[in-house]
Design an enzyme around this catalytic site. Sequence first.
Site, mmCIF file in Angstrom:
data_model
loop_
_atom_site.group_PDB
_atom_site.id
_atom_site.type_symbol
_atom_site.label_atom_id
_atom_site.label_comp_id
_atom_site.label_asym_id
_atom_site.label_seq_id
_atom_site.Cartn_x
_atom_site.Cartn_y
_atom_site.Cartn_z
ATOM 1 N N GLY A 143 0.827 -1.210 0.000
ATOM 2 C CA GLY A 143 0.000 0.000 0.000
ATOM 3 C C GLY A 143 0.853 1.248 0.000
ATOM 4 O O GLY A 143 2.044 1.197 -0.292
ATOM 5 N N ASN A 144 0.246 2.371 0.312
ATOM 6 C CA ASN A 144 1.012 3.620 0.405
ATOM 7 C C ASN A 144 0.388 4.525 1.466
ATOM 8 O O ASN A 144 -0.633 4.190 2.052
ATOM 9 C CB ASN A 144 1.098 4.313 -0.961
ATOM 10 C CG ASN A 144 -0.266 4.682 -1.490
ATOM 11 O OD1 ASN A 144 -0.959 5.517 -0.926
ATOM 12 N ND2 ASN A 144 -0.685 4.032 -2.578
#
Length: 402
Positions: A208-209
Amino acid sequence: MLTGKKILIGITGSIAAYKIPLLVRLLKKAGAEVKIIATSAAKDFVTPLTLSVLSGFPVLSEAFDKETGAWNSHVELGIWADLIIFAPVTANSLAKMATGVADNFLLTVYLSAKCPIMLAPAMDLDMYKHESTQENIRVLMQRGHHFIAPQSGELASGLCGEGRMEEPEKILERIRDFFVKKNRFLGKNILITAGPTYEAIDPVRFVGNHSSGLMGVEIANAFAEQGAKVSLVLGPTALKVVHQAIDVIPVISAKEMFDATTALFSQADIAVLSAAVADFRPKEAANTKIKKQTDSDSMMLELVKNEDILKTLGERKQANQFLVGFSLETDHAIENAKKKLRSKNLDLIILNTLEDQGAGFKHNTNKISIIDRSENVCSYDLKSKKEVAADILDFIFQALRK
Ligand code: CTP
């Protein structure tokens, strides 16, 4: 500018109430109809006689007026107003509004009102800074209320700091601005992507980020407040979206975001893609939790490319559609953003660079430059993401008029 606009002012118990007669005068001169509700504490700071002479209506305080026997309907007042402005609003009243307490007439009107709400707080600096006040303001802003930040300066306590109610002339400007922009995007369908995407590795892990989704949510709120109907394709985020004109389509992965966004695009007049979409996903997502292998100190995760949603929309874009992308850069920012504008066939690209302090992920602020098709670059100061969203809408509005 305000001819025929019905404005209800709610005054609560702060010394800044002494400035409200001037606000009433300014609103009346601008053509507005003004009614006033003052809490009993407010009436210690400003006399109802002055307010009623200036507004042309008796000042209301109670649902039942013992002297005249009149019944003031909180529901009717909430329906009457095009806008309610709470000025000055105290820390105490903000707390009650945030939690739904309705122990005075003004708060019952607040709870039954359907119109937009503006808040112009006034209080001492430590009360303003207090975590509970800040949390209440966050809650009320998430509800879509318009916030007129208090200014810094000398306070009634003799201390100096943030907490002074904004000056009446500036409040008038904000009210005018609100009515000018209210219906700018009426009848328009807006498509927005926001937030991160999570690409599953196995049932418990993902790639993810750090995107919070706040920038895109603020853009969605701004369009909804300016009359548009918004579809918000939103990656995993803790943010609440409450505006009735926003339809939230929650997604997790880039694939889900691609499917939802491409399905909605043909209906959109304007699309703003602000999501931080993962460029790659694990080739295979395991069905069961991947166990740590005791005989190996490393592990390979094969990634495959996700489809570029923005590029796909750029290829499908019709002449009557307006497409806006974001560009998050760490180096050669303008050059890279211009490349993306061209390669993805965009009408505008909004650049933010992590080189700027306070910009990008994890901040409530952002610093952007907007680049148009002629590659003109318009750079803005560091602002709250709400203000940045307002700037973006102003730019889009002007670009569409050309
Ligand atoms: N974007 C998208 N789909 C992707 C990747 C990006 O829709 N799979 C969109 C983003 O929402 C943003 C724009 O493309 O509006 C640019 O995203 P950014 O991450 O800055 O650039 P990329 O195109 O992914 O290129 P790079 O990572 O090489 O900078």
